[in-house]
Design a protein around this motif. Structure first.
Motif, PDB file in Angstrom:
ATOM      1  N   THR A 215       0.839  -1.198   0.000  1.00  0.00           N
ATOM      2  CA  THR A 215       0.000   0.000   0.000  1.00  0.00           C
ATOM      3  C   THR A 215       0.877   1.252   0.000  1.00  0.00           C
ATOM      4  O   THR A 215       1.797   1.366   0.817  1.00  0.00           O
ATOM      5  CB  THR A 215      -0.905   0.015   1.236  1.00  0.00           C
ATOM      6  N   PRO A 216       0.638   2.211  -0.886  1.00  0.00           N
ATOM      7  CA  PRO A 216       1.465   3.419  -0.925  1.00  0.00           C
ATOM      8  C   PRO A 216       1.350   4.235   0.359  1.00  0.00           C
ATOM      9  O   PRO A 216       0.277   4.336   0.956  1.00  0.00           O
ATOM     10  CB  PRO A 216       0.924   4.190  -2.130  1.00  0.00           C
ATOM     11  N   ALA A 222      -2.124   3.318  -7.083  1.00  0.00           N
ATOM     12  CA  ALA A 222      -2.920   2.245  -6.489  1.00  0.00           C
ATOM     13  C   ALA A 222      -2.071   1.342  -5.609  1.00  0.00           C
ATOM     14  O   ALA A 222      -2.548   0.822  -4.602  1.00  0.00           O
ATOM     15  CB  ALA A 222      -3.588   1.415  -7.590  1.00  0.00           C
ATOM     16  N   ALA A 223      -0.810   1.148  -5.963  1.00  0.00           N
ATOM     17  CA  ALA A 223       0.062   0.258  -5.190  1.00  0.00           C
ATOM     18  C   ALA A 223       1.508   0.583  -5.507  1.00  0.00           C
ATOM     19  O   ALA A 223       1.828   1.216  -6.524  1.00  0.00           O
ATOM     20  CB  ALA A 223      -0.237  -1.211  -5.513  1.00  0.00           C
ATOM     21  N   TRP A 224       2.383   0.156  -4.623  1.00  0.00           N
ATOM     22  CA  TRP A 224       3.826   0.156  -4.860  1.00  0.00           C
ATOM     23  C   TRP A 224       4.273  -1.279  -5.104  1.00  0.00           C
ATOM     24  O   TRP A 224       3.812  -2.213  -4.435  1.00  0.00           O
ATOM     25  CB  TRP A 224       4.581   0.711  -3.658  1.00  0.00           C
ATOM     26  N   LEU A 225       5.186  -1.440  -6.052  1.00  0.00           N
ATOM     27  CA  LEU A 225       5.759  -2.751  -6.339  1.00  0.00           C
ATOM     28  C   LEU A 225       7.254  -2.681  -6.052  1.00  0.00           C
ATOM     29  O   LEU A 225       7.987  -1.943  -6.726  1.00  0.00           O
ATOM     30  CB  LEU A 225       5.506  -3.147  -7.795  1.00  0.00           C
ATOM     31  N   GLU A 226       7.694  -3.408  -5.046  1.00  0.00           N
ATOM     32  CA  GLU A 226       9.105  -3.417  -4.649  1.00  0.00           C
ATOM     33  C   GLU A 226       9.781  -4.607  -5.327  1.00  0.00           C
ATOM     34  O   GLU A 226       9.516  -5.762  -4.998  1.00  0.00           O
ATOM     35  CB  GLU A 226       9.218  -3.503  -3.127  1.00  0.00           C
ATOM     36  N   ALA A 227      10.644  -4.309  -6.291  1.00  0.00           N
ATOM     37  CA  ALA A 227      11.276  -5.346  -7.115  1.00  0.00           C
ATOM     38  C   ALA A 227      12.786  -5.245  -6.972  1.00  0.00           C
ATOM     39  O   ALA A 227      13.425  -4.393  -7.600  1.00  0.00           O
ATOM     40  CB  ALA A 227      10.870  -5.185  -8.580  1.00  0.00           C
ATOM     41  N   THR A 228      13.353  -6.087  -6.127  1.00  0.00           N
ATOM     42  CA  THR A 228      14.803  -6.088  -5.902  1.00  0.00           C
ATOM     43  C   THR A 228      15.425  -7.452  -6.146  1.00  0.00           C
ATOM     44  O   THR A 228      16.630  -7.618  -5.920  1.00  0.00           O
ATOM     45  CB  THR A 228      15.110  -5.631  -4.465  1.00  0.00           C
ATOM     46  N   GLU A 229      14.648  -8.437  -6.598  1.00  0.00           N
ATOM     47  CA  GLU A 229      15.214  -9.751  -6.857  1.00  0.00           C
ATOM     48  C   GLU A 229      16.117  -9.722  -8.083  1.00  0.00           C
ATOM     49  O   GLU A 229      16.013  -8.823  -8.923  1.00  0.00           O
ATOM     50  CB  GLU A 229      14.101 -10.790  -7.054  1.00  0.00           C
ATOM     51  N   THR A 230      16.960 -10.730  -8.192  1.00  0.00           N
ATOM     52  CA  THR A 230      17.922 -10.769  -9.285  1.00  0.00           C
ATOM     53  C   THR A 230      17.228 -10.850 -10.636  1.00  0.00           C
ATOM     54  O   THR A 230      17.605 -10.169 -11.592  1.00  0.00           O
ATOM     55  CB  THR A 230      18.879 -11.966  -9.107  1.00  0.00           C
ATOM     56  N   ASP A 231      16.214 -11.705 -10.750  1.00  0.00           N
ATOM     57  CA  ASP A 231      15.517 -11.896 -12.018  1.00  0.00           C
ATOM     58  C   ASP A 231      14.143 -11.251 -11.991  1.00  0.00           C
ATOM     59  O   ASP A 231      13.163 -11.801 -12.519  1.00  0.00           O
ATOM     60  CB  ASP A 231      15.394 -13.387 -12.333  1.00  0.00           C
ATOM     61  N   ALA A 232      14.047 -10.077 -11.353  1.00  0.00           N
ATOM     62  CA  ALA A 232      12.740  -9.442 -11.187  1.00  0.00           C
ATOM     63  C   ALA A 232      12.201  -8.883 -12.501  1.00  0.00           C
ATOM     64  O   ALA A 232      10.998  -8.856 -12.717  1.00  0.00           O
ATOM     65  CB  ALA A 232      12.826  -8.333 -10.145  1.00  0.00           C
ATOM     66  N   TRP A 233      13.070  -8.428 -13.399  1.00  0.00           N
ATOM     67  CA  TRP A 233      12.638  -7.739 -14.609  1.00  0.00           C
ATOM     68  C   TRP A 233      12.801  -8.650 -15.826  1.00  0.00           C
ATOM     69  O   TRP A 233      13.846  -9.270 -16.011  1.00  0.00           O
ATOM     70  CB  TRP A 233      13.459  -6.463 -14.831  1.00  0.00           C
ATOM     71  N   ALA A 234      11.775  -8.724 -16.654  1.00  0.00           N
ATOM     72  CA  ALA A 234      11.834  -9.451 -17.923  1.00  0.00           C
ATOM     73  C   ALA A 234      11.050  -8.649 -18.951  1.00  0.00           C
ATOM     74  O   ALA A 234       9.848  -8.407 -18.784  1.00  0.00           O
ATOM     75  CB  ALA A 234      11.252 -10.853 -17.780  1.00  0.00           C
ATOM     76  N   MET A 235      11.723  -8.218 -20.020  1.00  0.00           N
ATOM     77  CA  MET A 235      11.061  -7.404 -21.047  1.00  0.00           C
ATOM     78  C   MET A 235      10.172  -8.279 -21.917  1.00  0.00           C
ATOM     79  O   MET A 235      10.595  -9.332 -22.411  1.00  0.00           O
ATOM     80  CB  MET A 235      12.088  -6.673 -21.905  1.00  0.00           C
TER      81      MET A 235
END
Length: 602
Positions: A215-216, A222-235
């Motif tokens: 919750t922001p 509407a929401a916060w997304l906390e993405a710190t994992e190694t493979d968090a991003w995929a185009m």
């Protein structure tokens, strides 16, 4: 067509068409109230604003000579009701869509606890499980969902994070969410807080991002997304050619400005693109070479206290410069007005694509396009009418604009300039040189309507904004032109881009010195914030304007004379009688006594 009463100028003055101002104000107020309190109270607020706005417009038309509305009162009220209903319907539809969105449903208070206790999240169309990696919980009063996979589209370039533990923040629009293999569609606005990998996110690209939904703590997301994992991003999908080119030009320009002094690194990107240098992703990845955070924070405070922080938010100035350049170039080529209008709209589209998105940019682009349409059809540009149509279109098509401080500040400043700047300029030229009269008048006019909104935000009242804006005004356009030129060539000629950026930093250095002189802690007057503080300040402004108007009217009555110099009116005649009595007293008493004293023997 000439009116029967011969008032031809009042009808043909394109800059004074105020007919849509009242409907736009009613729609704006109704939309904002509907989003805050519901449809019923929104309708009541809209009707109240309709009555108040009609009264204010009647006074303004009488005082300023705006173009009169030939429709009767019934027709005016009917138009206001139609615009209010459109705004209410749009705001209610947006509220329903937001409530039924999967991401919004997960962030509702109590939803995480029920999900953790009862299994899948039910209600509002959200089907999300909690077994395996997807877990829901309530931490420190905030709903959190771990292991969420969100498909999103990046809507703005990455910026440096303002939260500890993260490097960058990315604005994005979600298109779907998956937890434990259960997927649901979404259209929620989210902010992604990420590490170094998030700083490489391309604007316009589609990504599949895994992280923790929360919750922001502030803002309208509407929401916060906390993405710190190694493979968090995929185009999933790369940006198109135009978006890729825009991102490349922004990155190269920020790289060029990173070679400037600290004030240039902070202010030149802000003046040119609308994002201050310490907030860019390039600075976030600079490590030890990043801008000193203490210096940058102090500079921002000084700019805000001096009342020149608006220079770091792109608004109409950029579009005016681009339109002037395009018009000058095409008129030398003897292009028709339709060609000039089409090319101007194209230039606006390119400018919007390369600038950092904001509500003020949207407002300026919309007004600029309406002005280009007027040019294409051979009509005079109508600033107040264009502003009213822009507000009406914004609150109907995008109801969130109605509750945006940035949009409100931009609209209020432009409305103040259009309504009050010409008269204030004429009055200022009576006591100031022309070079100082116009910037001072424009500053006072802009702050007349925008200052209550600033106070609502808790910024206080800047006491030195008028002299500060007058000092920096001669250098703003030159620095902006150099910054835009640097941006245009930095991707292919970095050395030329750096030279132009260095010239722009010369103008921003003067702004920095002005902020240092006038933006100290004593340069701002503390004022109660919130809605109450804004209303009180607005009331004080109304009282001050009324007192000044009454004083000016009394002064004109005192000085009023006929063509042959004969006083006209009771006040003027009484004043002349008092002057004649005083001259008689001087002649018969004071001067006569002085003559007797001089003639007396020593």
């Amino acid at each position: 067509m000439r009116r029967a009463d011969g008032d031809y100028a009042a009808v043909q003055s394109g800059a004074r068409d105020c007919r849509m101002v009242v409907p736009a104000a009613v729609a704006w107020a109704a939309s904002a109230a509907c989003q805050a309190w519901g449809v019923a109270k929104g309708a009541l607020v809209g009707l109240g604003c309709c009555v108040a706005a009609l009264a204010c417009m009647a006074v303004y038309v009488q005082a300023r000579g705006c173009r009169p509305c030939h429709a009767g009162g019934v027709e005016i009220v009917a138009v206001c009701c139609v615009t209010m209903l459109c705004a209410l319907a749009s705001a209610q539809f947006a509220s329903v869509m937001q409530t039924s969105d999967a991401v919004n449903a997960l962030m509702e208070p109590g939803m995480a606890e029920s999900a953790a206790d009862a299994g899948p999240v039910a209600g509002s169309g959200a089907a999300v499980g909690t077994a395996g990696n997807g877990t829901a919980a309530r931490v420190s009063g905030k709903s959190t969902v771990r292991g969420a996979v969100v498909v999103l589209r990046v809507t703005a370039p990455a910026q440096a994070s303002v939260r500890r533990g993260f490097v960058c923040s990315v604005q994005a629009r979600a298109s779907g969410i998956t937890i434990d293999g259960v997927s649901e569609g979404s259209a929620a606005q989210v902010t992604v807080w990420a590490d170094e990998r998030g700083c490489q996110a391309a604007s316009g690209a589609m990504y599949r991002v895994q992280g923790t939904l929360a919750t922001p703590s502030w803002g309208g997301d509407a929401a916060w997304l906390e993405a710190t994992e190694t493979d968090a991003w995929a185009m999933i999908r790369a940006p198109n050619a135009a978006q890729w080119a825009s991102a490349r030009m922004q990155r190269d320009f920020l790289g060029v400005t990173a070679r400037l002094s600290d004030q240039g690194r902070v202010l030149v990107p802000g003046l040119t693109l609308g994002v201050m240098g310490q907030r860019s992703s390039v600075d976030a990845l600079a490590g030890q070479n990043a801008v000193d955070s203490v210096y940058a924070a102090g500079l921002v405070d000084r700019f805000r206290n001096a009342g020149i922080m608006h220079l770091m938010a792109v608004s109409g100035g950029h579009f005016v410069l681009v339109a002037a350049f395009v018009g000058m170039l095409l008129r030398r080529c003897l292009a028709s007005r339709r060609v000039v209008a089409v090319v101007t709209v194209g230039a606006y589209a390119v400018l919007v694509a390369v600038l950092f998105p904001s509500d003020s940019v949207t407002r300026a682009a919309s007004m600029g396009c309406l002005g280009a349409v007027c040019l294409a059809v051979g009509r005079r540009a109508q600033a107040m009418s264009a502003l009213a149509w822009t507000v009406l279109g914004a609150v109907v098509l995008c109801p969130s604009m109605a509750v945006s401080y940035g949009f409100a500040l931009s609209v209020a400043a432009v409305a103040g300039i259009v309504m009050f700047a010409p008269a204030l300029t004429r009055m200022a030229k009576a006591v100031l040189p022309s070079a100082l009269a116009q910037p001072c008048a424009v500053t006072v006019a802009a702050q007349a309507l925008s200052l209550p909104i600033q106070v609502m935000m808790g910024t206080g009242v800047p006491l030195c904004s008028v002299p500060a804006n007058a000092i920096v005004a001669p250098f703003v356009d030159a620095a902006t032109i150099c910054g835009l030129a640097s941006f245009a060539v930095s991707w292919c000629l970095p050395s030329v881009g750096f030279a132009l950026a260095w010239l722009a930093s010369g103008g921003t250095a003067i702004m920095e010195r002005c902020a240092a002189w006038l933006g100290g802690s004593g340069g701002v007057y503390a004022w109660p914030d919130g809605v109450a503080g804004g209303l009180v300040l607005a009331g004080c402004e109304v009282v001050a304007v009324a007192v000044i108007a009454l004083a000016a009217r009394a002064l004109r009555a005192v000085r009023r004379r006929d063509d042959d110099g004969t006083p006209v009116g009771r006040v003027a005649i009484a004043r002349q009688g008092a002057e004649e009595w005083w001259r008689d007293v001087q002649r018969d008493v004071i001067h006569a006594q002085w003559d007797e004293d001089r003639g007396a023997p020593g």
